[in-house]
Design an enzyme around this catalytic site. Sequence first.
Site, PDB file in Angstrom:
ATOM      1  N   THR A  28     -30.619  27.734   4.508  1.00  0.00           N
ATOM      2  CA  THR A  28     -29.166  27.622   4.633  1.00  0.00           C
ATOM      3  C   THR A  28     -28.561  29.008   4.821  1.00  0.00           C
ATOM      4  O   THR A  28     -27.350  29.165   4.713  1.00  0.00           O
ATOM      5  CB  THR A  28     -28.546  26.944   3.387  1.00  0.00           C
ATOM      6  N   ALA A  29     -29.407  30.005   5.071  1.00  0.00           N
ATOM      7  CA  ALA A  29     -28.948  31.394   5.185  1.00  0.00           C
ATOM      8  C   ALA A  29     -28.498  31.691   6.616  1.00  0.00           C
ATOM      9  O   ALA A  29     -27.335  31.521   6.957  1.00  0.00           O
ATOM     10  CB  ALA A  29     -30.047  32.349   4.747  1.00  0.00           C
ATOM     11  N   GLU A  59     -25.517  28.290  17.221  1.00  0.00           N
ATOM     12  CA  GLU A  59     -24.681  27.279  16.571  1.00  0.00           C
ATOM     13  C   GLU A  59     -24.889  25.931  17.243  1.00  0.00           C
ATOM     14  O   GLU A  59     -25.131  25.862  18.448  1.00  0.00           O
ATOM     15  CB  GLU A  59     -23.198  27.663  16.662  1.00  0.00           C
ATOM     16  N   HIS A  79     -25.126  22.594  10.313  1.00  0.00           N
ATOM     17  CA  HIS A  79     -24.431  23.703   9.651  1.00  0.00           C
ATOM     18  C   HIS A  79     -23.261  23.196   8.789  1.00  0.00           C
ATOM     19  O   HIS A  79     -22.155  23.719   8.852  1.00  0.00           O
ATOM     20  CB  HIS A  79     -23.952  24.719  10.680  1.00  0.00           C
ATOM     21  N   ILE A  80     -23.539  22.154   8.000  1.00  0.00           N
ATOM     22  CA  ILE A  80     -22.507  21.591   7.126  1.00  0.00           C
ATOM     23  C   ILE A  80     -22.955  21.507   5.672  1.00  0.00           C
ATOM     24  O   ILE A  80     -22.358  20.802   4.866  1.00  0.00           O
ATOM     25  CB  ILE A  80     -22.072  20.185   7.595  1.00  0.00           C
TER      26      ILE A  80
END
Length: 111
Positions: A28-29, A59, A79-80
């Site tokens: 998650t970095a 992204e 990316h949530i």
Amino acid sequence: MPLTKETTCMINAEKIALMKKNAILINTARGKVIDTQALADALNKGKIAGVSIDVFDTEPPIKAENPLLTAKNVVLSPHIGFDTQEAMQKKAIIALENIAKWIKVKPQNIM
């Protein structure tokens, strides 16, 4: 973790090979801290058990040829990972506190 020259592909084939076969990697970095192809190869060869990825080299939407899309034992999210009820409540409180301080001409959290 910031993405720097030193952290780019920090988790590479060599580091992945040091992991146990039952390891589950969670990122998650920053997407580019992991060598995506090396990770997909390790998953497909059963070198590690699985992966959960919330960040990518680019992204979302990610490209159709991203090797993680066809790798085994992968959980991908766009990316949530930050989007929890608790996080949203905390963000709302911080925003309201910032407004209240600004009204009192004592702004906080100034960059």
